[in-house]
Design a protein around this motif. Sequence first.
Motif, short mmCIF file in Angstrom:
data_model
loop_
_atom_site.label_atom_id
_atom_site.label_comp_id
_atom_site.label_asym_id
_atom_site.label_seq_id
_atom_site.Cartn_x
_atom_site.Cartn_y
_atom_site.Cartn_z
N ASP A 35 0.84 -1.21 0.00
CA ASP A 35 0.00 0.00 0.00
C ASP A 35 0.87 1.25 0.00
N THR A 36 2.02 1.13 0.66
CA THR A 36 2.93 2.27 0.70
C THR A 36 4.36 1.76 0.91
N GLN A 37 5.34 2.62 0.55
CA GLN A 37 6.75 2.25 0.74
C GLN A 37 7.44 3.37 1.51
N THR A 38 8.33 2.99 2.42
CA THR A 38 9.03 4.03 3.17
C THR A 38 10.35 4.41 2.50
N ASN A 39 10.81 3.57 1.58
CA ASN A 39 12.07 3.87 0.89
C ASN A 39 11.97 3.43 -0.57
N GLY A 40 10.92 3.91 -1.25
CA GLY A 40 10.71 3.55 -2.66
C GLY A 40 11.89 4.03 -3.49
N LYS A 41 12.34 3.17 -4.38
CA LYS A 41 13.56 3.46 -5.14
C LYS A 41 13.26 3.84 -6.59
N GLY A 42 13.96 4.85 -7.08
CA GLY A 42 14.00 5.14 -8.51
C GLY A 42 15.32 4.62 -9.05
N GLN A 43 15.71 5.09 -10.23
CA GLN A 43 17.00 4.67 -10.78
C GLN A 43 18.12 5.50 -10.16
N GLN A 44 19.30 4.99 -10.24
CA GLN A 44 20.52 5.69 -9.84
C GLN A 44 20.39 6.38 -8.48
N GLY A 45 19.80 5.68 -7.51
CA GLY A 45 19.71 6.20 -6.16
C GLY A 45 18.62 7.24 -5.95
N ARG A 46 17.84 7.52 -6.99
CA ARG A 46 16.76 8.50 -6.80
C ARG A 46 15.64 7.85 -6.00
N LYS A 47 14.73 8.70 -5.50
CA LYS A 47 13.69 8.23 -4.60
C LYS A 47 12.35 8.18 -5.34
N TRP A 48 11.52 7.20 -5.00
CA TRP A 48 10.16 7.14 -5.54
C TRP A 48 9.19 7.45 -4.41
N GLU A 49 8.46 8.55 -4.53
CA GLU A 49 7.50 8.93 -3.49
C GLU A 49 6.33 7.95 -3.53
N ALA A 50 5.94 7.47 -2.35
CA ALA A 50 4.96 6.38 -2.34
C ALA A 50 3.85 6.59 -1.31
N PRO A 51 3.04 7.64 -1.51
CA PRO A 51 1.91 7.82 -0.59
C PRO A 51 0.86 6.73 -0.81
N VAL A 52 -0.01 6.53 0.19
CA VAL A 52 -1.09 5.55 0.06
C VAL A 52 -2.01 5.99 -1.09
N GLY A 53 -2.56 5.02 -1.81
CA GLY A 53 -3.51 5.34 -2.87
C GLY A 53 -3.00 4.99 -4.26
N ASN A 54 -1.74 4.53 -4.31
CA ASN A 54 -1.15 4.23 -5.62
C ASN A 54 -0.73 2.76 -5.72
N LEU A 55 -0.26 2.40 -6.90
CA LEU A 55 0.19 1.03 -7.14
C LEU A 55 1.71 0.93 -6.99
N TYR A 56 2.14 0.04 -6.10
CA TYR A 56 3.57 -0.24 -5.93
C TYR A 56 3.72 -1.76 -6.02
N ALA A 57 4.32 -2.24 -7.08
CA ALA A 57 4.37 -3.68 -7.30
C ALA A 57 5.72 -4.09 -7.86
N SER A 58 6.15 -5.29 -7.50
CA SER A 58 7.37 -5.87 -8.09
C SER A 58 7.07 -7.29 -8.52
N ILE A 59 7.48 -7.62 -9.73
CA ILE A 59 7.20 -8.92 -10.32
C ILE A 59 8.51 -9.66 -10.53
N LEU A 60 8.56 -10.91 -10.10
CA LEU A 60 9.78 -11.72 -10.28
C LEU A 60 9.68 -12.53 -11.57
N LEU A 61 10.70 -12.39 -12.41
CA LEU A 61 10.76 -13.14 -13.67
C LEU A 61 12.01 -14.01 -13.69
N THR A 62 11.86 -15.19 -14.25
CA THR A 62 13.04 -16.05 -14.47
C THR A 62 13.01 -16.44 -15.94
N PRO A 63 13.33 -15.50 -16.82
CA PRO A 63 13.13 -15.75 -18.25
C PRO A 63 13.91 -16.95 -18.75
N GLN A 64 13.19 -17.88 -19.38
CA GLN A 64 13.82 -19.06 -19.99
C GLN A 64 13.73 -18.87 -21.49
#
Length: 231
Positions: A35-64
Amino acid sequence: MKLAIHHFETVASTNDVCIHFANEGADEGTIILADTQTNGKGQQGRKWEAPVGNLYASILLTPQLHENPPPIKMYGQIALLTGLSLIQALETLNVKNVQLKWPNDGIILDKKLFGVLIECVNEDVVVGIGLNVNNAPDLPDRETTSLKELLENELDITDVFHNVLKSFWKNYRLWINEGFDPLQAECSKYLLGLNTTITVDGLTGIFQGIADTGALLLMTPDNITHIIVRN
Ligand code: BT5
């Protein structure tokens, strides 16, 4: 594809949790949602602001893949196919005209709507998606927007995520089966600034397109094509 969605209220970063799962041997299709992240990451050490109300998702892939492309190629391609999937999912929700700002930003009306962060764990890939659904944070350095602002209507995050996943797996399967070619052509339709003069990494030239590595091709006035890579 069997999906396993792990839903958390608060995490530091869904990508970090997903990397942890990957290190523990989790399967492709493991998804971390928060629902929220306290240390959302962007690229190259930048920050991703993550207030409640948005989508924060990570998907694991093992491409074959039959023929594994070198990692640099694979990650650039996955970043673009993710951006494309988000834009196509948004179209089904009636949000049109979102453009892909290379390498991974979703932009509409000069405002940032989503960002994608790809990280690698050994042979696995973690695809992080941040999409402003109901909350466009105020930032000092750039304008942002949300689906709510664009549609003048609050959206259910689960519904939005369902659309994103559907579109993502369709493109991911296409990529596994047919490679990047069909997706490269589709991405080009949405590239912000294609065939215009842009400045990237201090270089100004014509944005000619995207290479099959996901690199940006920029032709400077001396007729040299620069292949600009992000990692
Ligand atoms: C990105 O980085 O755009 C990648 C963002 C990926 C975020 C997701 S959320 C789920 C997963 N878990 C994570 O920890 N991360 C991923 P970049 O291109 O470096 O853009 C970062 C910049 O975007 C910041 O410096 C701000 O200018 C801007 N920004 C930060 N938060 C934003 C937001 N919520 N909406 C729009 N722009 C934002």
